[in-house]
Write a protein that holds these residues in place. Structure first.
Motif, PDB file in Angstrom:
ATOM      1  N   ALA A 171       0.834  -1.205   0.000  1.00  0.00           N
ATOM      2  CA  ALA A 171       0.000   0.000   0.000  1.00  0.00           C
ATOM      3  C   ALA A 171       0.870   1.257   0.000  1.00  0.00           C
ATOM      4  O   ALA A 171       0.574   2.235  -0.698  1.00  0.00           O
ATOM      5  N   GLN A 172       1.955   1.242   0.781  1.00  0.00           N
ATOM      6  CA  GLN A 172       2.841   2.405   0.850  1.00  0.00           C
ATOM      7  C   GLN A 172       3.604   2.597  -0.460  1.00  0.00           C
ATOM      8  O   GLN A 172       3.903   3.732  -0.850  1.00  0.00           O
ATOM      9  N   ALA A 173       3.910   1.492  -1.150  1.00  0.00           N
ATOM     10  CA  ALA A 173       4.665   1.578  -2.401  1.00  0.00           C
ATOM     11  C   ALA A 173       3.812   2.101  -3.552  1.00  0.00           C
ATOM     12  O   ALA A 173       4.351   2.631  -4.535  1.00  0.00           O
ATOM     13  N   GLN A 174       2.492   1.965  -3.437  1.00  0.00           N
ATOM     14  CA  GLN A 174       1.594   2.370  -4.514  1.00  0.00           C
ATOM     15  C   GLN A 174       1.724   3.870  -4.781  1.00  0.00           C
ATOM     16  O   GLN A 174       1.380   4.706  -3.940  1.00  0.00           O
ATOM     17  N   GLY A 175       2.218   4.227  -5.955  1.00  0.00           N
ATOM     18  CA  GLY A 175       2.338   5.624  -6.347  1.00  0.00           C
ATOM     19  C   GLY A 175       3.391   6.412  -5.571  1.00  0.00           C
ATOM     20  O   GLY A 175       3.411   7.646  -5.635  1.00  0.00           O
ATOM     21  N   LEU A 176       4.261   5.728  -4.853  1.00  0.00           N
ATOM     22  CA  LEU A 176       5.262   6.417  -4.036  1.00  0.00           C
ATOM     23  C   LEU A 176       6.283   7.123  -4.921  1.00  0.00           C
ATOM     24  O   LEU A 176       6.801   6.549  -5.871  1.00  0.00           O
ATOM     25  N   THR A 177       6.559   8.377  -4.605  1.00  0.00           N
ATOM     26  CA  THR A 177       7.562   9.151  -5.343  1.00  0.00           C
ATOM     27  C   THR A 177       8.759   9.424  -4.441  1.00  0.00           C
ATOM     28  O   THR A 177       8.684   9.268  -3.213  1.00  0.00           O
ATOM     29  N   GLU A 178       9.858   9.842  -5.060  1.00  0.00           N
ATOM     30  CA  GLU A 178      11.054  10.162  -4.273  1.00  0.00           C
ATOM     31  C   GLU A 178      10.775  11.303  -3.296  1.00  0.00           C
ATOM     32  O   GLU A 178      11.211  11.270  -2.141  1.00  0.00           O
ATOM     33  N   GLU A 179      10.029  12.313  -3.749  1.00  0.00           N
ATOM     34  CA  GLU A 179       9.721  13.456  -2.884  1.00  0.00           C
ATOM     35  C   GLU A 179       8.890  13.019  -1.683  1.00  0.00           C
ATOM     36  O   GLU A 179       9.165  13.399  -0.534  1.00  0.00           O
ATOM     37  N   ALA A 180       7.861  12.195  -1.936  1.00  0.00           N
ATOM     38  CA  ALA A 180       6.999  11.733  -0.845  1.00  0.00           C
ATOM     39  C   ALA A 180       7.770  10.830   0.113  1.00  0.00           C
ATOM     40  O   ALA A 180       7.601  10.907   1.337  1.00  0.00           O
ATOM     41  N   ALA A 181       8.624   9.980  -0.439  1.00  0.00           N
ATOM     42  CA  ALA A 181       9.422   9.094   0.405  1.00  0.00           C
ATOM     43  C   ALA A 181      10.375   9.898   1.279  1.00  0.00           C
ATOM     44  O   ALA A 181      10.542   9.613   2.472  1.00  0.00           O
ATOM     45  N   GLY A 182      11.011  10.901   0.683  1.00  0.00           N
ATOM     46  CA  GLY A 182      11.925  11.746   1.450  1.00  0.00           C
ATOM     47  C   GLY A 182      11.228  12.443   2.592  1.00  0.00           C
ATOM     48  O   GLY A 182      11.753  12.501   3.716  1.00  0.00           O
ATOM     49  N   LYS A 183      10.040  12.973   2.320  1.00  0.00           N
ATOM     50  CA  LYS A 183       9.292  13.673   3.370  1.00  0.00           C
ATOM     51  C   LYS A 183       8.888  12.708   4.478  1.00  0.00           C
ATOM     52  O   LYS A 183       9.023  13.021   5.670  1.00  0.00           O
ATOM     53  N   ALA A 184       8.393  11.515   4.093  1.00  0.00           N
ATOM     54  CA  ALA A 184       7.954  10.534   5.087  1.00  0.00           C
ATOM     55  C   ALA A 184       9.120  10.073   5.952  1.00  0.00           C
ATOM     56  O   ALA A 184       8.994   9.956   7.182  1.00  0.00           O
ATOM     57  N   LEU A 185      10.263   9.830   5.333  1.00  0.00           N
ATOM     58  CA  LEU A 185      11.436   9.393   6.091  1.00  0.00           C
ATOM     59  C   LEU A 185      11.922  10.499   7.021  1.00  0.00           C
ATOM     60  O   LEU A 185      12.324  10.238   8.167  1.00  0.00           O
TER      61      LEU A 185
END
Length: 218
Positions: A171-185
């Motif tokens: 579910a988390q990988a669905q549509g995940l972008t580098e920008e969104a991943a960076g913010k979440a991390l």
């Protein structure tokens, strides 16, 4: 004299009894942080595509290699020539499709499969036990380590259910972008800091549990 040869002489002179006090005091152990720092700076220049600066940073990494080789040479273990010879021999040995009579390989996936077979044969010949996670050095930064553990687990079709919720991951990988991943991390790193949790150590220890679990079952 080549510039590489000149660098070796410079480092040897710095390490000589009448050389630089700081350089003379260094050991393999004291230089570990320097090596990590210099490699991190190379990664930074690559991320920024700063090609003029990259040359300087690669030089700093090369200095660390020459320093370690010089320290090893002083102890009678090996020298820079030994380092270069060994990696050259390894490259030739692990590319029989280029340097040998083996049939050419059509793509990089086939090359990686062949590389793993050759590595396994080398380990077996040396009497070293086979390990699933041998490709994942535990001293890597934890995110890099976790990524490699996940890659190897997938390669061996290991069930990570005890360590990760696959449905949540999907579910988390669905549509995940580098920008969104960076913010979440980044937000998670802030949450860990607020909770008094060492995020780096927490991820490293959890990934290490995966390695220990499946190596024990091997």
């Amino acid at each position: 004299m080549s510039h590489l040869h000149a660098l070796r002489h410079t480092v040897a002179r710095l390490r000589a009894p009448d050389g630089c006090p700081w350089d003379r005091e260094q050991t393999h152990q004291t230089l570990t942080t320097c090596l990590v720092d210099e490699v991190s700076e190379v990664l930074d220049t690559l991320d920024r595509a700063d090609w003029p600066h990259l040359r300087e940073e690669l030089g700093d990494v090369l200095l660390q290699i020459v320093l370690h080789a010089q320290i090893a040479s002083e102890a009678g273990n090996f020298d820079l020539e030994d380092v270069a010879r060994e990696i050259n021999e390894k490259l030739i040995r692990r590319h029989p499709h280029v340097f040998g009579e083996q049939a050419k390989l059509g793509n990089s996936a086939a090359v990686l499969v062949e590389w793993d077979k050759i590595k396994a044969a080398e380990k077996a010949a040396a009497g070293k036990p086979a390990k699933r996670f041998k490709e994942a050095p535990p001293r890597l930064p934890s995110l890099h380590f976790a990524r490699d553990v996940a890659k190897i687990a997938q390669k061996h079709s290991l069930d990570l259910t005890p360590f990760a919720d696959d449905k949540r991951v999907a579910a988390q990988a669905q549509g995940l972008t580098e920008e969104a991943a960076g913010k979440a991390l980044f937000e998670f790193a802030l949450a860990c800091r607020r909770a008094g949790v060492d995020a780096e150590a927490a991820l490293r220890r959890h990934a290490a549990k995966v390695v220990d679990h499946y190596e024990t079952m091997a």
